[in-house]
Design an enzyme around this catalytic site. Structure first.
Site, PDB file in Angstrom:
ATOM      1  N   HIS A 153      33.963  30.362  45.048  1.00 52.55           N
ATOM      2  CA  HIS A 153      34.923  31.682  45.306  1.00 52.55           C
ATOM      3  C   HIS A 153      33.875  33.317  44.861  1.00 52.55           C
ATOM      4  O   HIS A 153      34.001  33.923  45.337  1.00 52.55           O
ATOM      5  CB  HIS A 153      36.043  32.042  44.058  1.00 52.55           C
ATOM      6  CG  HIS A 153      37.797  30.759  44.425  1.00 52.55           C
ATOM      7  ND1 HIS A 153      37.910  31.258  45.018  1.00 52.55           N
ATOM      8  CD2 HIS A 153      37.294  29.327  44.467  1.00 52.55           C
ATOM      9  CE1 HIS A 153      39.343  30.362  45.050  1.00 52.55           C
ATOM     10  NE2 HIS A 153      38.912  29.640  45.242  1.00 52.55           N
ATOM     11  N   ASP A 358      29.924  40.797  43.562  1.00 52.66           N
ATOM     12  CA  ASP A 358      30.687  39.950  43.815  1.00 52.66           C
ATOM     13  C   ASP A 358      31.758  39.082  44.885  1.00 52.66           C
ATOM     14  O   ASP A 358      31.094  39.665  46.106  1.00 52.66           O
ATOM     15  CB  ASP A 358      32.780  41.178  44.023  1.00 52.66           C
ATOM     16  CG  ASP A 358      33.608  40.877  42.691  1.00 52.66           C
ATOM     17  OD1 ASP A 358      34.158  39.623  42.848  1.00 52.66           O
ATOM     18  OD2 ASP A 358      34.029  41.471  42.240  1.00 52.66           O
TER      19      ASP A 358
HETATM   20  P1  ADP Z   1      37.362  38.109  39.575  1.00 52.02           P
HETATM   21  O1  ADP Z   1      38.428  36.753  41.491  1.00 52.02           O
HETATM   22  O2  ADP Z   1      36.681  38.555  39.463  1.00 52.02           O
HETATM   23  O3  ADP Z   1      38.811  38.278  38.356  1.00 52.02           O
HETATM   24  P2  ADP Z   1      38.997  39.405  41.695  1.00 52.02           P
HETATM   25  O4  ADP Z   1      39.035  41.538  42.048  1.00 52.02           O
HETATM   26  O5  ADP Z   1      39.436  38.981  43.263  1.00 52.02           O
HETATM   27  O6  ADP Z   1      38.353  39.333  40.775  1.00 52.02           O
HETATM   28  O7  ADP Z   1      40.959  38.937  41.457  1.00 52.02           O
HETATM   29  C1  ADP Z   1      41.155  39.640  40.025  1.00 52.02           C
HETATM   30  C2  ADP Z   1      43.146  39.380  39.919  1.00 52.02           C
HETATM   31  O8  ADP Z   1      43.329  39.679  38.738  1.00 52.02           O
HETATM   32  C3  ADP Z   1      43.443  40.626  40.813  1.00 52.02           C
HETATM   33  O9  ADP Z   1      44.286  39.489  41.725  1.00 52.02           O
HETATM   34  C4  ADP Z   1      43.927  41.310  39.882  1.00 52.02           C
HETATM   35  O10 ADP Z   1      44.810  41.888  40.006  1.00 52.02           O
HETATM   36  C5  ADP Z   1      43.773  40.781  38.590  1.00 52.02           C
HETATM   37  N1  ADP Z   1      43.570  42.009  37.433  1.00 52.02           N
HETATM   38  C6  ADP Z   1      42.719  41.991  37.466  1.00 52.02           C
HETATM   39  N2  ADP Z   1      43.009  42.752  36.179  1.00 52.02           N
HETATM   40  C7  ADP Z   1      44.045  42.909  35.278  1.00 52.02           C
HETATM   41  C8  ADP Z   1      44.692  43.113  34.207  1.00 52.02           C
HETATM   42  N3  ADP Z   1      44.228  43.893  33.665  1.00 52.02           N
HETATM   43  N4  ADP Z   1      46.422  42.780  34.364  1.00 52.02           N
HETATM   44  C9  ADP Z   1      46.685  42.048  35.337  1.00 52.02           C
HETATM   45  N5  ADP Z   1      45.845  41.619  36.230  1.00 52.02           N
HETATM   46  C10 ADP Z   1      44.585  42.013  36.701  1.00 52.02           C
END
Ligand code: ADP
Length: 448
Positions: A153, A358
């Site tokens: 991932h 990322d």
């Molecule tokens: P990573 O897997 O590195 O955290 P991604 O952008 O691929 O990055 O996925 C992040 C996920 O976490 C998304 O589905 C997003 O909606 C969720 N997310 C990120 N920040 C928050 C937050 N503050 N509150 C709720 N969900 C969050």
């Protein structure tokens, strides 16, 4: 069709397991009578001797506990303090301890031992993410001949970065034990092929295939996604439930949503926003940045540092520019419910998705899926997100260049409705075609 056996670090828990991977794999697990295996999230006194079934849910789940020592060395240690920074271009943040690696291998060997008795010859195995890189190697040692796939991932490092890892060659050898290695982006496929060839001496068979005796392995890109239609419906419904203050606010809302991880570039984003305010006094009071960043991996030094840096920067910028009616940056250090997030994306005029590195970045995809097609917001996307390869209709930025980001922010805020709709249409078309169901289906078809 044989069963699908999915193995990930954390098992999705609860009576109704949720999350992106569950959406992607739930149906296949149900249809094939498959099993999901992973850690429970609980800490045990002794290493697990057997798997425990989780009752209920639409498919079978088995879990096991880690000991505190395993949690510290396998999970927080080798996985998140060595592999994570290295795979995100931050070899300087690696915290190399030989104990971490030893326990990482031990835990993977034990998972293989726990899983092996469950396997039937026609099962297909799908291993998720960097916590479990050696799993196919360990299963092969135990005689497993099943098709085994792996999906990473995160980004994959090229040979120069890989050389910084004391056991980089071993990591490449682990990878060669999979039949299919799925990566997020073509850039990762190129980097992985180069590393396999240069670091481990694999031979290049062309078309993504490499040979590292005694096995042959295929490396290909399968960009992960979301269920765009489902998220669109959620955002449309939840927009109505937002507090009136947010929707009625005539200010332009710029949103950032990221775990507070150093790979996400939040300090760079704050500096660029400060640069924008510095240059454009006419926008003061008319624009604000809502940054929602739940803390993550607390207790690891690099994460404590990033928290301090972002708090300091937001405080400084607010101190410099705020007046009695306006605060430029609202910095929320908390997770917010998924549905609230969906509504907030729809209420925002611009999203700043500006990671320094990322794997994919699902926030970029969620933001687009959440927009009102008639009057959509603008996605500003880092060229270093895996998503940039697919989402070329976004406003592409280099997060290292605060002046360029500030200039693009003005472009985004001033963009005509016609151009916004055109970009949105193109982005949404990609999202609905290559959604999370496409992702799992195309990977499993390729695994065979
Ligand atoms: P990573 O897997 O590195 O955290 P991604 O952008 O691929 O990055 O996925 C992040 C996920 O976490 C998304 O589905 C997003 O909606 C969720 N997310 C990120 N920040 C928050 C937050 N503050 N509150 C709720 N969900 C969050």
């Amino acid at each position: 069709m044989g069963r699908l056996i999915c193995i990930s670090n954390r098992i999705p828990t609860g009576a109704n397991p949720s999350g992106g991977l569950v959406v992607a794999l739930g149906d296949v697990l149900e249809e094939t009578g498959g099993i999901w295996i992973g850690t429970s999230g609980e800490i045990a006194e002794k290493p697990a001797a057997e798997l425990r079934e989780i009752e209920g849910g639409p498919f079978r789940r088995y879990c096991f506990d880690l000991t505190q020592e395993e949690q510290d060395n396998y999970y927080a240690g080798y996985s998140n303090s060595v592999l994570w920074p290295l795979f995100h271009g931050r070899a300087d943040l690696m915290d190399i301890h030989h104990l971490y690696l030893g326990v990482y291998k031990q835990v993977n060997r034990r998972i293989a031992k726990l899983v092996a008795p469950f396997l039937k010859p026609d099962d297909r195995i799908w291993v998720q993410d960097y916590h479990l890189l050696p799993l196919a190697y360990e299963l092969r040692l135990m005689g497993a001949t099943n098709p085994i796939g792996f999906f990473l991932h995160t980004p994959f490092p090229g040979p120069t970065a890989m050389q910084a890892l004391p056991n980089g060659r071993e990591v490449c050898q682990w990878i060669a034990n999979y039949d299919l290695v799925g990566l997020q982006a073509e850039r990762d496929v190129r980097a992985c092929l180069h590393s396999m060839i240069e670091i481990a001496g694999a031979s290049d068979l062309g078309a993504g295939y490499v040979h590292l005796s005694p096995r042959q392995c295929r490396i290909a890109a399968f960009p992960i996604s979301i269920d765009a239609r489902e998220f669109q419906d959620l955002a449309e419904a939840e927009f109505e439930n937002l507090p009136a203050g947010i929707v009625k606010d005539h200010r332009r809302l710029v949103i950032g949503v990221d775990r507070l991880d150093y790979s996400k570039g939040v300090p760079h984003r704050f500096r660029a926003f400060g640069e924008f305010l510095e240059r454009h006094e006419d926008w003061h009071r008319h624009v604000s940045l809502l940054q929602i960043s739940p803390p993550t991996r607390e207790g690891v030094q690099a994460y404590d540092d990033i928290r301090e840096e972002t708090e300091h920067l937001s405080g400084r910028i607010n101190g410099q520019f705020a007046d009695i009616q306006w605060v430029p940056i609202r910095f929320i250090n908390r997770a917010v419910p998924r549905e609230v997030l969906a509504g907030l994306y729809r209420a925002s005029h611009v999203a700043l998705v500006t990671p320094l590195m990322d794997g994919m970045n699902l926030v970029a995809k969620e933001f687009i899926a959440a927009q009102n097609p008639d009057d959509p917001g603008v996605l500003m996307l880092s060229q270093f997100a895996g998503a940039a390869e697919q989402m070329d209709a976004a406003l592409m930025v280099n997060p290292h260049d605060p002046e360029q980001v500030a200039t693009s922010m003005l472009t985004a805020l001033m963009m005509s409705r016609g151009e916004r709709r055109e970009r949105y249409r193109s982005l949404m078309e990609g999202l609905t075609t290559y959604d999370v169901h496409w992702w799992s289906k195309s990977f499993l078809d390729a695994l065979g």
